[in-house]
Design a protein around this motif. Structure first.
Motif, PDB file in Angstrom:
ATOM      1  N   ASN A 178       0.775  -1.135  -0.023  1.00 33.17           N
ATOM      2  CA  ASN A 178      -0.038  -0.009   0.045  1.00 33.17           C
ATOM      3  C   ASN A 178       0.971   1.265   0.095  1.00 33.17           C
ATOM      4  O   ASN A 178       0.524   2.383  -0.645  1.00 33.17           O
ATOM      5  N   GLU A 179       2.055   1.152   0.535  1.00 36.24           N
ATOM      6  CA  GLU A 179       2.772   2.385   0.921  1.00 36.24           C
ATOM      7  C   GLU A 179       3.277   2.593  -0.703  1.00 36.24           C
ATOM      8  O   GLU A 179       3.760   3.637  -0.935  1.00 36.24           O
ATOM      9  N   ALA A 180       3.574   1.710  -1.531  1.00 35.15           N
ATOM     10  CA  ALA A 180       4.041   2.019  -2.731  1.00 35.15           C
ATOM     11  C   ALA A 180       3.151   2.409  -3.568  1.00 35.15           C
ATOM     12  O   ALA A 180       3.351   2.776  -4.803  1.00 35.15           O
ATOM     13  N   ALA A 181       1.779   2.453  -3.335  1.00 37.13           N
ATOM     14  CA  ALA A 181       0.690   3.016  -4.176  1.00 37.13           C
ATOM     15  C   ALA A 181       0.978   4.540  -4.299  1.00 37.13           C
ATOM     16  O   ALA A 181       1.732   5.009  -3.557  1.00 37.13           O
ATOM     17  N   PRO A 182       0.455   5.059  -5.472  1.00 32.69           N
ATOM     18  CA  PRO A 182       0.568   6.450  -5.642  1.00 32.69           C
ATOM     19  C   PRO A 182      -0.049   7.296  -4.690  1.00 32.69           C
ATOM     20  O   PRO A 182      -0.768   7.032  -3.766  1.00 32.69           O
ATOM     21  N   SER A 183       0.664   8.294  -4.218  1.00 34.12           N
ATOM     22  CA  SER A 183       0.270   9.039  -3.009  1.00 34.12           C
ATOM     23  C   SER A 183      -0.742  10.133  -3.650  1.00 34.12           C
ATOM     24  O   SER A 183      -1.298  10.090  -4.734  1.00 34.12           O
ATOM     25  N   CYS A 184      -1.769  10.682  -2.761  1.00 32.71           N
ATOM     26  CA  CYS A 184      -2.778  11.616  -2.780  1.00 32.71           C
ATOM     27  C   CYS A 184      -2.435  12.621  -3.837  1.00 32.71           C
ATOM     28  O   CYS A 184      -3.162  12.921  -4.718  1.00 32.71           O
ATOM     29  N   ALA A 185      -1.407  13.139  -3.608  1.00 32.19           N
ATOM     30  CA  ALA A 185      -0.802  14.484  -4.329  1.00 32.19           C
ATOM     31  C   ALA A 185      -0.823  13.746  -5.904  1.00 32.19           C
ATOM     32  O   ALA A 185      -1.212  14.821  -6.783  1.00 32.19           O
ATOM     33  N   GLU A 186       0.068  12.824  -5.910  1.00 30.71           N
ATOM     34  CA  GLU A 186       0.208  12.055  -7.251  1.00 30.71           C
ATOM     35  C   GLU A 186      -1.055  11.903  -8.139  1.00 30.71           C
ATOM     36  O   GLU A 186      -1.235  12.168  -9.273  1.00 30.71           O
ATOM     37  N   SER A 187      -2.045  11.266  -7.378  1.00 30.46           N
ATOM     38  CA  SER A 187      -3.116  11.061  -7.823  1.00 30.46           C
ATOM     39  C   SER A 187      -3.983  12.293  -8.450  1.00 30.46           C
ATOM     40  O   SER A 187      -4.977  12.330  -9.254  1.00 30.46           O
ATOM     41  N   CYS A 188      -4.054  13.495  -7.499  1.00 31.44           N
ATOM     42  CA  CYS A 188      -4.901  14.551  -7.735  1.00 31.44           C
ATOM     43  C   CYS A 188      -4.161  15.232  -8.946  1.00 31.44           C
ATOM     44  O   CYS A 188      -4.652  15.566  -9.939  1.00 31.44           O
ATOM     45  N   SER A 189      -2.908  15.181  -9.187  1.00 31.20           N
ATOM     46  CA  SER A 189      -2.197  15.594 -10.319  1.00 31.20           C
ATOM     47  C   SER A 189      -2.669  14.774 -11.781  1.00 31.20           C
ATOM     48  O   SER A 189      -2.632  15.592 -12.513  1.00 31.20           O
ATOM     49  N   SER A 190      -2.548  13.630 -11.392  1.00 32.20           N
ATOM     50  CA  SER A 190      -3.080  12.832 -12.628  1.00 32.20           C
ATOM     51  C   SER A 190      -4.353  13.258 -13.010  1.00 32.20           C
ATOM     52  O   SER A 190      -4.838  13.165 -14.175  1.00 32.20           O
ATOM     53  N   ASP A 191      -5.466  13.341 -12.009  1.00 37.58           N
ATOM     54  CA  ASP A 191      -6.727  13.686 -12.349  1.00 37.58           C
ATOM     55  C   ASP A 191      -6.992  15.211 -13.170  1.00 37.58           C
ATOM     56  O   ASP A 191      -7.723  15.406 -14.036  1.00 37.58           O
ATOM     57  N   ARG A 192      -6.088  16.033 -12.567  1.00 41.88           N
ATOM     58  CA  ARG A 192      -6.017  17.354 -13.054  1.00 41.88           C
ATOM     59  C   ARG A 192      -5.434  17.179 -14.526  1.00 41.88           C
ATOM     60  O   ARG A 192      -5.909  17.922 -15.653  1.00 41.88           O
ATOM     61  N   ARG A 193      -4.322  16.264 -14.787  1.00 40.84           N
ATOM     62  CA  ARG A 193      -3.834  16.260 -16.232  1.00 40.84           C
ATOM     63  C   ARG A 193      -5.113  15.597 -17.111  1.00 40.84           C
ATOM     64  O   ARG A 193      -5.195  16.133 -18.225  1.00 40.84           O
ATOM     65  N   LEU A 194      -5.618  14.809 -16.761  1.00 39.40           N
ATOM     66  CA  LEU A 194      -6.856  14.287 -17.554  1.00 39.40           C
ATOM     67  C   LEU A 194      -7.958  15.077 -17.823  1.00 39.40           C
ATOM     68  O   LEU A 194      -8.229  15.338 -18.745  1.00 39.40           O
ATOM     69  N   ALA A 195      -8.444  15.730 -16.594  1.00 39.56           N
ATOM     70  CA  ALA A 195      -9.262  16.930 -16.867  1.00 39.56           C
ATOM     71  C   ALA A 195      -8.905  17.859 -17.864  1.00 39.56           C
ATOM     72  O   ALA A 195      -9.738  18.456 -18.733  1.00 39.56           O
ATOM     73  N   LEU A 196      -7.552  18.417 -17.846  1.00 37.78           N
ATOM     74  CA  LEU A 196      -6.909  19.298 -18.823  1.00 37.78           C
ATOM     75  C   LEU A 196      -7.114  18.737 -20.385  1.00 37.78           C
ATOM     76  O   LEU A 196      -7.341  19.316 -21.266  1.00 37.78           O
ATOM     77  N   GLN A 197      -6.630  17.383 -20.445  1.00 35.43           N
ATOM     78  CA  GLN A 197      -6.888  16.765 -21.647  1.00 35.43           C
ATOM     79  C   GLN A 197      -8.188  16.794 -22.271  1.00 35.43           C
ATOM     80  O   GLN A 197      -8.513  17.227 -23.477  1.00 35.43           O
ATOM     81  N   LEU A 198      -9.162  16.666 -21.362  1.00 38.62           N
ATOM     82  CA  LEU A 198     -10.551  16.316 -21.744  1.00 38.62           C
ATOM     83  C   LEU A 198     -11.059  17.738 -22.207  1.00 38.62           C
ATOM     84  O   LEU A 198     -11.916  18.083 -23.297  1.00 38.62           O
ATOM     85  N   GLN A 199     -10.607  18.870 -21.452  1.00 39.92           N
ATOM     86  CA  GLN A 199     -10.901  20.302 -21.820  1.00 39.92           C
ATOM     87  C   GLN A 199     -10.448  20.647 -23.039  1.00 39.92           C
ATOM     88  O   GLN A 199     -11.072  21.195 -23.804  1.00 39.92           O
ATOM     89  N   ARG A 200      -9.472  20.310 -23.589  1.00 37.03           N
ATOM     90  CA  ARG A 200      -8.674  20.686 -24.375  1.00 37.03           C
ATOM     91  C   ARG A 200      -9.154  19.994 -25.813  1.00 37.03           C
ATOM     92  O   ARG A 200      -9.463  20.751 -27.113  1.00 37.03           O
ATOM     93  N   ARG A 201      -9.633  18.930 -25.533  1.00 33.55           N
ATOM     94  CA  ARG A 201     -10.367  17.829 -26.435  1.00 33.55           C
ATOM     95  C   ARG A 201     -11.604  18.716 -26.924  1.00 33.55           C
ATOM     96  O   ARG A 201     -12.014  18.819 -28.168  1.00 33.55           O
ATOM     97  N   GLU A 202     -12.220  18.828 -25.685  1.00 28.46           N
ATOM     98  CA  GLU A 202     -13.540  19.592 -26.276  1.00 28.46           C
ATOM     99  C   GLU A 202     -13.471  21.096 -26.848  1.00 28.46           C
ATOM    100  O   GLU A 202     -14.318  21.524 -27.897  1.00 28.46           O
ATOM    101  N   GLU A 203     -12.561  21.991 -26.163  1.00 29.36           N
ATOM    102  CA  GLU A 203     -12.264  23.081 -26.723  1.00 29.36           C
ATOM    103  C   GLU A 203     -12.065  22.743 -28.506  1.00 29.36           C
ATOM    104  O   GLU A 203     -12.311  23.648 -29.319  1.00 29.36           O
ATOM    105  N   SER A 204     -11.112  22.068 -28.715  1.00 32.33           N
ATOM    106  CA  SER A 204     -10.614  21.710 -30.040  1.00 32.33           C
ATOM    107  C   SER A 204     -12.068  21.360 -30.903  1.00 32.33           C
ATOM    108  O   SER A 204     -12.220  21.782 -32.387  1.00 32.33           O
ATOM    109  N   GLN A 205     -12.913  20.307 -30.425  1.00 33.10           N
ATOM    110  CA  GLN A 205     -13.889  19.843 -31.240  1.00 33.10           C
ATOM    111  C   GLN A 205     -15.034  21.157 -31.453  1.00 33.10           C
ATOM    112  O   GLN A 205     -15.592  21.190 -32.453  1.00 33.10           O
ATOM    113  N   GLN A 206     -14.977  22.180 -30.403  1.00 32.68           N
ATOM    114  CA  GLN A 206     -15.734  23.272 -30.709  1.00 32.68           C
ATOM    115  C   GLN A 206     -15.202  24.136 -31.623  1.00 32.68           C
ATOM    116  O   GLN A 206     -16.145  24.875 -32.393  1.00 32.68           O
TER     117      GLN A 206
END
Length: 493
Positions: free
Chosen positions: A137-165
């Protein structure tokens, strides 16, 4: 340098470490390295560390860095407890002198509590496997790393939506301007579809359909507008009106007489630029300064105007605009603007200029600079006359006025008692029936009100005006063609 897992003491040699562990932690009663507790066994010390000294919060830069300077060199409490449990299990194996399975059989009936979470295990093997889960469990990603990954995914989705628009908006602009090949095949095809639809709805008989279609084909083959949407004598009707009406106007300027051309079923929705050029040509035919350079006295049809623009592009005029339309207008429903009007006029050896009112110059998004410029355009030929009448009929051609999505023709200007300026605009979107109300005594006032546009009525972000300024010689035309490679408008302000 070797560090004791129990107390954190540092020694140089492995033999010294074994002696230290034997004397300090095996034969002797143990003391907690984190507090004053002493006199406990090895196993009891592991349970105590897990319970009384939980692992401190991790820092972002290093999970094993101590929180304070006083903790330097001490192991993590969870690590110490886990290692204590593992060593207790191994020590039990060594004491029993057998394998893990043999040790588990000997320990049946005993309870083994996890030093990390106090879970009770049945035997030492289960305890060891359970403790190893904590390490996983200690080897699992930290909360900060998980949040950072979520933000990257949200940014990718936002850019994809803006590109489609953006792609949708670009496609819509292409459709509006006809550069995507849509538009129903241009004037002829749109007119045929409109007539077919009228037959389907019972508004037109088959015989009338064939007659109308034959008239259209004759007009297209001749290249001359059929005149079905033309209303003649518009400026003359305005003259009659201002001679007796409009008491609030202290001065009125009118252009040379101009015919009004309405949009038809074949160009409705995209043909305003062509219709305004037809209005301009009708005025030039009545002006001596321009009539001599016009090849014919008839007004071309819209398909013929499209062909004229293509021929002007082949001469070298506005190569950027030609590239935008892929060198082709015929058979399309492409909108044209101020630059295409300039191209047409230059090809006819008529000098023109484009004035760009690229931003509002008044409160509320208004363009008082545009109105003042139009006033100077109309009064320029009259400056030599000191005493001017209220109604001034000039020999000036109308102005082509363009904004996003539409264009109109300026045929006059009112100056009211309070100093307010008001443009008189002919709109291709106005039907012949409405225009012809100018000749009706009962409806003329309402018809003129429809032509009036005050500063508060023109609040688009940008306007462009095409103004004529005389003929071009053959040499001057070639210079204009060369200059149009980088066509620029005059910007005001």
């Amino acid at each position: 340098m070797l560090v004791c897992d129990i107390c954190g003491e540092e020694v140089l040699l492995e033999d010294d470490m074994k002696t230290h562990v034997l004397l300090s932690h095996v034969e002797d009663r143990l003391q907690c390295p984190l507090c004053s507790l002493s006199g406990v066994s090895y196993d009891q010390l592991g349970f105590h560390i897990a319970a009384a000294h939980p692992e401190p919060p991790r820092r972002a830069e290093s999970s094993s860095r101590p929180d304070t300077a006083g903790d330097a060199g001490r192991p993590s409490a969870v690590q110490a407890a886990s290692r204590a449990a593992e060593k207790a299990w191994r020590r039990g194996d060594e004491t029993c002198g057998g394998t893990r399975s043999e040790h588990s059989s000997a320990d049946r009936g005993r309870e083994f509590e996890c030093p990390v979470c106090w879970t009770v295990c049945r035997d030492g093997c289960s305890l060891q496997e359970h403790v190893e889960l904590h390490f996983q469990n200690e080897a699992a990603p930290s909360c900060a790393e998980s949040c950072s990954s979520d933000r990257r995914l949200a940014l990718q989705l936002q850019r994809r939506e803006e590109s489609q628009q953006e792609q949708q908006e670009f496609t819509e602009l292409q459709r509006q301007f006809g550069v995507d090949g849509s538009g129903g095949g241009g004037y002829r095809r749109q007119m045929e579809r409109t007539l077919e639809s009228a037959v389907d709805r019972g508004l037109l008989s088959p015989a009338e359909f064939h007659c109308r279609r034959a008239d259209m084909m004759e007009s297209l083959s001749s290249g001359v507008d059929d005149g079905t949407t033309r209303s003649q004598g518009v400026v003359g009707a305005l003259q009659d009106y201002y001679r007796t009406e409009g008491p609030d106007c202290v001065r009125v300027w009118l252009s040379v007489d101009t015919d009004h051309y309405s949009s038809s079923a074949g160009d409705r929705g995209w043909g305003c630029g062509y219709r305004n050029f037809q209005m301009l040509l009708s005025a030039l035919h009545r002006t001596e300064a321009y009539a001599s350079v016009l090849p014919e006295k008839l007004v071309p049809s819209i398909p013929r105007l499209q062909r004229m623009i293509e021929e002007a592009w082949k001469e070298g005029l506005d190569p950027q605009g030609a590239s935008h339309f892929d060198q082709r207008l015929q058979g399309t429903a492409s909108w044209i603007g101020a630059t295409e009007i300039y191209v047409l006029l230059t090809s006819l050896r008529i000098s023109a200029r484009i004035i760009d009112f690229h931003q509002p110059t008044g409160p509320g998004g208004t363009h008082p600079a545009l109105f003042e410029w139009v006033k100077q355009y109309f009064i320029q030929p009259c400056r030599s006359s000191r005493l001017q009448p209220r109604l001034i009929q000039t020999s000036l051609p109308p102005l082509y006025l363009q904004h996003q999505g539409h264009s109109r023709s300026v045929v006059g200007l009112e100056q009211r008692r309070d100093g307010t300026l008001c443009l008189l605009l002919l709109d291709p979107g106005c039907s012949p029936l409405d225009i012809r109300k100018l000749w009706s005594r009962d409806a003329v006032s309402a018809a003129v009100r429809r032509l009036r546009k005050y500063p508060t009525n023109l609040k688009h972000k940008q306007y462009q005006v095409v103004a004529l300024q005389g003929q071009l010689t053959t040499e001057e035309k070639q210079i204009s063609i060369s200059n149009s490679r980088t066509l620029h408008a005059e910007r005001i302000p």
